[in-house]
Write an enzyme that holds these catalytic residues in place. Structure first.
Site, PDB file in Angstrom:
ATOM      1  CG  HIS A 141       6.982   5.356  -0.622  1.00  0.00           C
ATOM      2  ND1 HIS A 141       7.557   4.057  -1.296  1.00  0.00           N
ATOM      3  CD2 HIS A 141       5.892   5.152  -1.388  1.00  0.00           C
ATOM      4  CE1 HIS A 141       6.870   3.453  -2.100  1.00  0.00           C
ATOM      5  NE2 HIS A 141       5.751   4.183  -2.397  1.00  0.00           N
ATOM      6  CG  HIS A 183       1.378   3.430  -1.046  1.00  0.00           C
ATOM      7  ND1 HIS A 183       1.567   2.058  -1.518  1.00  0.00           N
ATOM      8  CD2 HIS A 183       2.279   4.086  -1.787  1.00  0.00           C
ATOM      9  CE1 HIS A 183       2.543   2.059  -2.443  1.00  0.00           C
ATOM     10  NE2 HIS A 183       2.655   3.255  -2.779  1.00  0.00           N
ATOM     11  CD  GLU A 184       2.521   7.812  -1.444  1.00  0.00           C
ATOM     12  OE1 GLU A 184       3.853   8.177  -1.496  1.00  0.00           O
ATOM     13  OE2 GLU A 184       1.910   7.471  -2.620  1.00  0.00           O
TER      14      GLU A 184
END
Length: 353
Positions: free
Chosen positions: A21, A17-18
């Site tokens: 980003h 997920h990170e």
């Protein structure tokens, strides 16, 4: 060992997920100051370039701290060219959406892997027949294997169910009974049933249940892609509907589970096998993607909402309003986390008593 596996799975989901980003931020030239798996005190750190990579004490999430963005204090901004604040709203939205998108992408890739390893499906063999049902009246018997419906070959129970549910008029069942083939005409009827949320719904049925025998379908790569698309869509739809039913009160709040439940269920899946573990990991990944898109301040969806406001009104939200909304969002998230952990502990105590 299974607990370690579940913690590794959770950490991997957060990392992915990170990473979404991070990649989007760097693509638009935003400096990333910290890439952390977990919250709280930093346990292990390694600085590469201008980014500090770290493992933190509380493994309940993670974060990418970009230059000019601080969820703990949204009033701290930077006007440098490599700052998050100086990017256009649509660029910020892409950076924010990239995290949840990475979760959906991961689920999609895991479902492709499952398709290549083999998808377990129920065989279309009858195990039980309801009293006074169309199937019983039509002559179907326990042990009958459904070969085709309306001349369309049937391989799995899912295909059988869909044919019945979407039928129009009489169905021609080609069956195999004691090595002999027969054709039986059956008219489905609308019956009530309970869905996964306990709601009473209606659909066309003939009154049969599977015997429980399964087959493993190894899909080709194109078939695996189609399977992954459908499975990701179904997982997303199920989670969105679950949230809707929770808001409507159909699902009681006491049924909510938190980090303890995730670890426990993942540990059990790891004991069953790699396919089960991949399937559950994909479902949790979709869940993370959907939840992070909720329009709650402090979540990606909340920040997307602020940027959409800026795009529409051509002005940024008030720093004071942004600050208090973010604090409210964190309070809501921490309260929800505490509540789900309480539910998990209560269930564990109840199971042991």
């Amino acid at each position: 060992m299974s607990i370690i596996t579940s913690l590794l799975v959770l950490s991997f989901l957060i990392f992915f997920h990170e990473l979404g980003h991070f990649i989007a931020a760097r693509f638009f030239g935003v400096a990333v100051e910290v890439f952390s798996i977990g919250f709280g005190r930093k346990v292990l750190t390694k600085k590469i370039g201008n980014t500090e990579y770290c493992l933190s004490m509380i493994p309940l999430g993670g974060y990418v701290q970009m230059k000019g963005q601080d969820d703990t204090d949204p009033t701290k901004i930077s006007l440098d060219t490599d700052s998050y604040n100086t990017k256009k709203p649509w660029q910020r939205i892409i950076i924010l959406f990239a995290g949840p998108f990475a979760n959906f992408l991961l689920a999609f890739l895991l479902y492709i892997a499952i398709g290549n390893m083999g998808v377990t499906k129920l065989l279309p063999t009858i195990g039980a027949i309801s009293k006074d049902s169309p199937a019983l009246m039509g002559g179907l018997q326990k042990g009958d294997k459904i070969i085709a419906i309306n001349h369309v070959p049937i391989q799995t129970w899912d295909e059988l169910s869909n044919k019945i549910k979407n039928s129009q008029g009489i169905l021609l069942f080609d069956i195999e009974r004691q090595d002999k083939k027969q054709r039986i005409k059956i008219m489905p009827k609308v019956h009530t049933y309970k869905n996964m949320f306990g709601e009473t719904l209606e659909k066309k049925m003939v009154g049969i249940a599977p015997i429980g025998a399964v087959t493993v379908l190894k899909l080709s790569f194109p078939q695996s892609i189609n399977y992954a698309v459908d499975a990701t869509k179904q997982a997303t739809t199920m989670i969105v509907k679950s949230l809707q039913k929770l808001i409507e009160g159909v699902i009681p709040a006491k049924d909510l589970g938190g980090i303890v439940s995730i670890v426990q269920v993942t540990a059990e899946a790891s004991k069953i096998g790699l396919v089960a573990l991949f399937g559950l990991t994909a479902l949790i990944s979709v869940n993370l993607g959907v939840l992070n898109l909720l329009p709650i301040p402090a979540l990606d969806g909340g920040h997307i909402m602020f940027n959409l406001y800026e795009m529409i009104t051509k002005k940024a939200p008030s720093e004071k309003v942004l600050y208090y909304l973010t604090l409210t969002g964190w309070a809501l998230l921490l309260s929800l986390m505490a509540f789900t952990i309480f539910n998990d502990i209560y269930r564990l105590i109840g199971a042991e008593s």
